[in-house]
Design a protein around this motif. Structure first.
Motif, PDB file in Angstrom:
ATOM      1  N   PRO B 139      31.452  37.085 142.095  1.00 55.67           N
ATOM      2  CA  PRO B 139      30.278  37.556 142.935  1.00 55.67           C
ATOM      3  C   PRO B 139      30.062  39.264 142.679  1.00 55.67           C
ATOM      4  O   PRO B 139      29.005  39.393 142.621  1.00 55.67           O
ATOM      5  N   SER B 140      31.176  39.843 142.272  1.00 55.56           N
ATOM      6  CA  SER B 140      30.963  41.212 141.816  1.00 55.56           C
ATOM      7  C   SER B 140      30.100  41.377 140.647  1.00 55.56           C
ATOM      8  O   SER B 140      29.360  42.342 140.410  1.00 55.56           O
ATOM      9  N   ASP B 141      30.209  40.544 139.850  1.00 56.69           N
ATOM     10  CA  ASP B 141      29.610  40.556 138.483  1.00 56.69           C
ATOM     11  C   ASP B 141      28.031  40.447 138.823  1.00 56.69           C
ATOM     12  O   ASP B 141      27.059  41.095 138.211  1.00 56.69           O
ATOM     13  N   HIS B 142      27.655  39.377 139.713  1.00 55.43           N
ATOM     14  CA  HIS B 142      26.197  39.259 139.999  1.00 55.43           C
ATOM     15  C   HIS B 142      25.906  40.356 140.870  1.00 55.43           C
ATOM     16  O   HIS B 142      24.621  40.898 140.825  1.00 55.43           O
ATOM     17  N   LEU B 143      26.621  40.899 141.966  1.00 55.77           N
ATOM     18  CA  LEU B 143      26.235  42.213 142.536  1.00 55.77           C
ATOM     19  C   LEU B 143      25.819  43.167 141.920  1.00 55.77           C
ATOM     20  O   LEU B 143      24.935  43.951 142.206  1.00 55.77           O
ATOM     21  N   MET B 144      26.634  43.370 140.954  1.00 57.53           N
ATOM     22  CA  MET B 144      26.291  44.635 140.125  1.00 57.53           C
ATOM     23  C   MET B 144      25.109  44.681 139.415  1.00 57.53           C
ATOM     24  O   MET B 144      24.211  45.710 139.312  1.00 57.53           O
ATOM     25  N   LEU B 145      24.798  43.603 138.894  1.00 58.60           N
ATOM     26  CA  LEU B 145      23.505  43.111 138.465  1.00 58.60           C
ATOM     27  C   LEU B 145      22.288  43.482 139.210  1.00 58.60           C
ATOM     28  O   LEU B 145      21.249  44.102 138.900  1.00 58.60           O
ATOM     29  N   ALA B 146      22.613  42.790 140.403  1.00 58.62           N
ATOM     30  CA  ALA B 146      21.618  42.877 141.533  1.00 58.62           C
ATOM     31  C   ALA B 146      21.375  44.561 141.697  1.00 58.62           C
ATOM     32  O   ALA B 146      19.980  44.795 142.128  1.00 58.62           O
ATOM     33  N   LEU B 196      20.611  52.888 146.951  1.00 60.81           N
ATOM     34  CA  LEU B 196      21.201  52.141 145.790  1.00 60.81           C
ATOM     35  C   LEU B 196      22.037  53.060 144.733  1.00 60.81           C
ATOM     36  O   LEU B 196      22.994  52.674 144.385  1.00 60.81           O
ATOM     37  N   VAL B 197      21.259  53.972 144.366  1.00 62.60           N
ATOM     38  CA  VAL B 197      21.791  54.970 143.510  1.00 62.60           C
ATOM     39  C   VAL B 197      23.182  55.682 144.004  1.00 62.60           C
ATOM     40  O   VAL B 197      24.246  55.638 143.118  1.00 62.60           O
ATOM     41  N   ALA B 198      23.007  55.906 145.305  1.00 61.71           N
ATOM     42  CA  ALA B 198      24.298  56.693 145.888  1.00 61.71           C
ATOM     43  C   ALA B 198      25.593  55.628 145.852  1.00 61.71           C
ATOM     44  O   ALA B 198      26.654  55.808 145.409  1.00 61.71           O
ATOM     45  N   LEU B 199      25.198  54.228 146.057  1.00 64.07           N
ATOM     46  CA  LEU B 199      26.084  53.147 146.136  1.00 64.07           C
ATOM     47  C   LEU B 199      26.663  53.237 144.704  1.00 64.07           C
ATOM     48  O   LEU B 199      28.000  53.030 144.338  1.00 64.07           O
ATOM     49  N   LEU B 200      25.810  52.994 143.677  1.00 61.11           N
ATOM     50  CA  LEU B 200      26.339  52.963 142.454  1.00 61.11           C
ATOM     51  C   LEU B 200      27.433  54.136 141.914  1.00 61.11           C
ATOM     52  O   LEU B 200      28.417  53.866 141.252  1.00 61.11           O
ATOM     53  N   ILE B 201      26.890  55.345 142.088  1.00 56.70           N
ATOM     54  CA  ILE B 201      27.598  56.411 141.708  1.00 56.70           C
ATOM     55  C   ILE B 201      29.149  56.510 142.528  1.00 56.70           C
ATOM     56  O   ILE B 201      30.131  56.550 141.988  1.00 56.70           O
TER      57      ILE B 201
END
Ligand code: SF4
Ligand code: SF4
Lengths: 497, 245
Positions: B139-146, B196-201
């Motif tokens: 699931p995390s592979d998919h969520l990362m792309l999302a 979303l950017v904050a989440l990514l960082i």
């Protein structure tokens, strides 16, 4: 245990990526080692009671010792580039034989116990507890990996499944789960000095009878000296060379090269084995203990050069690890690389015109060359990267007139494993071995059809043993399999009779 | 000062702190863990200079991936190169005066935004369409792309559909850097983008995004092939050796 039926998949004219067959090979397991075998190496005799905690502790310890393990477990992005690169996957279709899926068997436990995300969101990141089922999978699939490193060539981060497999086997050994094949052999080396458990007297007998064969064949006194102090070269070679076929023909080839070049040399009974199965189980201590016999022998015999016979993983151990494990070798002749591969030695003599050949002696053969994984992807010969590909080929071209390459994606650093490396060369894994040989067999079939190839040369004792057993399943004749120095031995000029 | 301004200012600080601290901790951990044996995947360069070149080719061209699979390479490379351009383009929000090369790449950065989304879409499609990759996807592979797609889509929408006030946005960004907070333009797409950017960082060092530093620490790629010439001994192995004699 009922023996699994051994079936060879049909050969296809070009490689096809199989459709997944979930669980196809789950039940195929290497025979476990008994208590006696395990305890001789200092491992528990059977699965310990607190195996779960012990395994996690060991994994933690290894994560602190091996950067490769830590980085490789973290870095995979599940891109899938490696999924179709493993010969065991191509041969079995079992998805857990895809390199990344094999790694994931360990990675999911690593995530669960050693990462923040796996502790709090296991489902999300594919983390799992180490259950008995997972352990069963470890035992099956980490013994269906030949540690051939083909996957690591293609991974964008260089993730090497062999490192993961070694770590997993090390963890399993410490909780009492080893394989009979590998661990028994390691015990034999510690006790007798070679994988076959061949005692010194028997070895000497064998060597004398080979000398007689050589005399009969050539009319000359070509020697196979053993334990001779003061010889210039100590040759350490896989013990299979002493009496397995076709291995022994390469041994005769080395002897002829030394004879023709006038180099004094010796074998050693104490280090009568180049193979180092300690590598297969990822155990630094075992690997060092095995290698130490080589250091002891060369100090004892006073040789000035150290040369290694035809064996793939042994050459990796020698080339890449000996200096670390049993070095430094500053007391040896600095004019030669230490250790030196027998192919480097022969090639050097050819370059210098010190030996000559009658190439027509090999005219009955159309030769192709099988690169052995550990030579191709874990070592080097000569001074230039890729010398491990060029030097054996140059030797073959110098001793035979007809040489053909198999297709590019199956040679050099992209070579396919024979299917029997890394501790898999055992009868209880015959089905895995036969299926794992499929990609190589397809490549071979292609050159058999197009060029009439009838000899596949190689420089690895395991490859030779594996192929002689496995090629009949694909309707090839086992006499097609042989060593590079077998060809050298056929063609070398030995001077006036 | 609006609540949103305070919220996003604090969120971005927190995410950066979490991301940078985690990354430093991870990199230190990698650097401190020994590599006891020489294990470069050969043929490998025999000198440090050669290793630098090999790494450069891996980082900029994805050499190994190119050998492995053209589709993954195409989508993956397209995504990463575009992302680099897009990030460079964003430097205009953080520099005053805007560096000349940042100004120069602005139009390319825009196309890169589109290419990035296309690359991501390709990568994601593979997770559904290719059986082998479907099997290994979590699931995390998919969520990362999302997540990445969400960032790209929200950013592009602000460019093409519903502009935000970039003068004010720049003031906000510079304010963050100089600890002199300025109001954040009220704009739902911008809120989404920043969230979303904050989440990514924030999750960078706790996820598979570790492949970025990981590559530089991969012994299979960063070791020179010179074991015969140079004795290689890890600390713990050296101790083992000392204990023996
Ligand atoms: S090391 Fe070889 S056998 Fe093991 S997973 Fe990789 S390709 Fe397969
Ligand atoms: S190629 Fe490397 S990163 Fe990609 S799935 Fe395989 S191991 Fe993971």
């Amino acid at each position: 245990m009922a023996a699994a039926p051994i079936t060879a998949p049909p050969l296809k004219p070009y490689p096809v990526i199989p459709i997944l067959e979930v669980g196809a090979m789950a039940g195929t397991k290497s025979f476990p080692a008994n208590a006696q075998i395990q305890e001789a190496l200092g491992f528990p005799g059977e699965l310990v009671e607190d195996w779960h905690d012990k395994a996690i502790d060991k994994l933690g310890e290894l994560l602190g010792k091996y950067r490769s393990l830590k980085v490789y477990l973290d870095a995979c992005v599940h891109c899938g580039a490696c999924t179709d690169k493993c010969h065991y996957f191509l041969g079995t279709g079992d998805p857990k034989n895809m390199p990344v899926a094999r790694q994931d068997l360990l990675r999911k436990v690593y995530r669960r116990h050693f990462t923040w995300s796996g502790k709090w969101f296991p489902k999300l990141v594919g983390a799992e507890d180490l259950t008995k089922e997972v352990l069963d999978d470890w035992y099956s699939y980490f013994h269906q990996c030949s540690e051939c490193r083909r996957c690591s060539v293609f991974c964008p981060y260089g993730i090497d499944t062999a490192e993961i497999t070694m770590a997993a086997r090390e963890v399993m050994d410490t909780i009492g789960l080893g394989t009979k094949y590998t661990n028994e052999i390691i015990g034999k080396v510690h006790k007798v000095g070679n994988n076959l458990g061949l005692p010194p007297a028997a070895l000497q007998d064998t060597l004398s009878s080979i000398e007689e064969d050589l005399k009969e064949e050539t009319g000359q006194d070509i020697r196979l000296p053993v334990n001779e102090k003061g010889a210039e070269v100590l040759l350490v070679t896989p013990s299979a060379d002493f009496f397995a076929e076709p291995h022994v023909y390469s041994l005769m080839g080395y002897a002829k090269v030394f004879h023709a070049a006038g180099i004094s040399w010796t074998l050693s009974t104490h280090a009568s084995e180049a193979a180092n199965f300690g590598m297969f189980i990822g155990n630094y201590g075992q690997m060092q203990k095995i290698a130490t016999r080589v250091r002891e022998s060369i100090l004892d015999l006073g040789a000035r050069r150290l040369v290694v016979g035809e064996c793939g993983h042994a050459w990796r151990a020698a080339y890449s690890f000996w200096n670390t494990l049993i070095g430094p070798f500053d007391f040896l002749d600095p004019n030669y690389p230490v250790p030196q591969h027998i192919c480097e030695l022969t090639y050097d003599l050819i370059q210098r015109g010190a030996i000559a050949f009658d190439k027509s002696a090999n005219d009955k053969y159309v030769v192709t060359f099988h690169d052995s994984c550990n030579v191709a992807r874990a070592s080097r010969m000569g001074n230039l990267p890729g010398g491990q590909f060029e030097i054996p080929r140059a030797i073959i071209r110098a001793v035979a007139n007809k040489f053909v390459e198999m297709y590019p994606d199956s040679i050099r650093e992209k070579t396919f494993c024979c299917g029997g490396g890394g501790g898999i060369l055992t009868d209880d894994l015959m089905d895995v071995r036969v299926k794992g040989a499929l990609p190589r067999m397809e490549a071979l079939q292609a050159v058999v059809d197009s060029d009439g190839v009838n000899f596949m040369a190689m420089i690895c004792a395991i490859c030779k043993a594996q192929f002689t057993k496995v090629v009949p399943y694909y309707k090839f004749n086992m006499s097609m399999v042989g060593g590079v120095h077998q060809l050298v031995g056929n063609a070398i000029r030995l001077g006036p009779k | 000062m609006t609540t949103a301004t305070v919220f996003f200012a604090l969120l971005l600080y927190a995410a950066t702190l979490l991301g940078v601290a985690g990354l430093v901790w991870r990199i230190r951990d990698y650097a401190r863990t020994p590599a006891p044996l020489k294990i470069p995947t050969t043929p490998a360069p025999t000198t440090t200079g050669g290793v630098v070149l090999r790494m450069l080719r891996e980082v900029t061209l994805f050499e190994s991936l190119f050998k492995a699979n053209l589709w993954i390479w195409l989508f993956g490379w397209m995504f990463h190169v575009s992302l680099a351009l897009v990030l460079a383009r964003h430097l205009r929000y953080f520099t005053e005066p805007v560096w000349f090369w940042v100004a120069w790449i602005q139009p390319f950065g825009l196309y890169a935004g589109l290419a990035m989304v296309a690359g991501l879409a390709g990568l994601w499609a593979r997770r559904f369409l290719v059986e082998r990759i479907r099997y290994i996807s979590t699931p995390s592979d998919h969520l990362m792309l999302a997540l990445l797609l969400g960032i790209g889509a929200s950013g592009l929408s602000m460019k093409f559909l519903d502009h935000t006030d970039i003068i004010d946005l720049k003031a906000f960004a510079l304010g963050l850097i100089y600890f002199d907070w300025q109001p954040l333009p009220a704009h739902p797409l911008l809120y989404l983008h920043l969230l979303l950017v904050a989440l990514l960082i924030g999750i960078f060092p706790y996820s598979k995004l570790l492949h970025a530093p990981g590559l530089f620490f991969s012994p299979g790629r960063n070791q020179a092939d010179n074991p015969r010439e140079k004795r290689h001994l890890a600390d713990w192995a050296a101790k083992l050796e000392k204990a023996k004699v």
